[in-house]
Design a protein around this motif. Sequence first.
Motif, PDB file in Angstrom:
ATOM      1  N   ARG A  88       6.415  -1.376   8.394  1.00 56.61           N
ATOM      2  CA  ARG A  88       7.817  -1.789   8.525  1.00 56.61           C
ATOM      3  C   ARG A  88       8.454  -1.913   7.130  1.00 56.61           C
ATOM      4  NH1 ARG A  88       9.036  -4.150  12.961  1.00 56.61           N
ATOM      5  NH2 ARG A  88       7.105  -5.320  13.132  1.00 56.61           N
ATOM      6  N   ARG A  89       7.737  -2.548   6.214  1.00 58.29           N
ATOM      7  CA  ARG A  89       8.250  -2.709   4.843  1.00 58.29           C
ATOM      8  C   ARG A  89       8.393  -1.365   4.142  1.00 58.29           C
ATOM      9  NH1 ARG A  89       5.111  -8.047   2.448  1.00 58.29           N
ATOM     10  NH2 ARG A  89       5.707  -9.419   4.166  1.00 58.29           N
ATOM     11  N   TYR A  90       7.419  -0.494   4.333  1.00 63.61           N
ATOM     12  CA  TYR A  90       7.474   0.819   3.685  1.00 63.61           C
ATOM     13  C   TYR A  90       8.693   1.607   4.164  1.00 63.61           C
ATOM     14  CZ  TYR A  90       6.082   5.405   1.990  1.00 63.61           C
ATOM     15  OH  TYR A  90       6.064   6.615   1.358  1.00 63.61           O
ATOM     16  N   GLU A  97      11.320   2.762  -5.130  1.00 56.88           N
ATOM     17  CA  GLU A  97      11.652   1.348  -5.272  1.00 56.88           C
ATOM     18  C   GLU A  97      10.415   0.577  -5.753  1.00 56.88           C
ATOM     19  OE1 GLU A  97      13.145  -1.845  -2.072  1.00 56.88           O
ATOM     20  OE2 GLU A  97      14.273   0.031  -2.024  1.00 56.88           O
ATOM     21  N   PRO A  98      10.612  -0.446  -6.586  1.00 51.09           N
ATOM     22  CA  PRO A  98       9.458  -1.233  -7.061  1.00 51.09           C
ATOM     23  C   PRO A  98       8.679  -1.818  -5.884  1.00 51.09           C
ATOM     24  CG  PRO A  98      11.457  -1.859  -8.231  1.00 51.09           C
ATOM     25  CD  PRO A  98      11.865  -0.928  -7.130  1.00 51.09           C
ATOM     26  N   VAL A 103       2.806  -1.167  -1.355  1.00 48.75           N
ATOM     27  CA  VAL A 103       2.880  -1.196   0.108  1.00 48.75           C
ATOM     28  C   VAL A 103       2.141   0.007   0.675  1.00 48.75           C
ATOM     29  CG1 VAL A 103       4.427  -1.066   2.106  1.00 48.75           C
ATOM     30  CG2 VAL A 103       5.012  -2.542   0.166  1.00 48.75           C
ATOM     31  N   GLN A 104       2.371   1.167   0.079  1.00 49.77           N
ATOM     32  CA  GLN A 104       1.699   2.379   0.538  1.00 49.77           C
ATOM     33  C   GLN A 104       0.179   2.248   0.369  1.00 49.77           C
ATOM     34  OE1 GLN A 104       2.966   5.995  -1.373  1.00 49.77           O
ATOM     35  NE2 GLN A 104       2.284   7.245   0.330  1.00 49.77           N
TER      36      GLN A 104
END
Length: 122
Positions: A88-90, A97-98, A103-104
């Motif tokens: 969801r965040r990715y 983006e920083p 996240v990945q």
Amino acid sequence: TLLSNLDMVLAKTDLAIAARYVELVENKKLGRKIFATIVAEWQLTGEALSAITGEKEGLQTNPSLARSIAQRFPYLDPLNHLQVELMRRYRAQREGEPGNARVQSGIHISINGIAAGLRNTG
């Protein structure tokens, strides 16, 4: 062997966890429709397997595997929930983006953890 493998795969399936992944689909109506089809096919597959084998429950002839799988779920569930949140965040981030690489990386680590816990592709 085919029926035994099918029995194992059905036992490793957690439709409640799968429903969490459906939340990631942008088109909610389409996501619900596809997931309903998956659930229906999962149920039909289980019923067909039961009709062929005569077994009422999954992994009835392999109780040690059934216990092993059941013991893994408490460890896998948090990884699945974490993976959904990371995905969801990715998706919410823009390329470059920083934090995007972190996240990945977290997604990749969760994939490996889930696959290791399921002891197959995950």
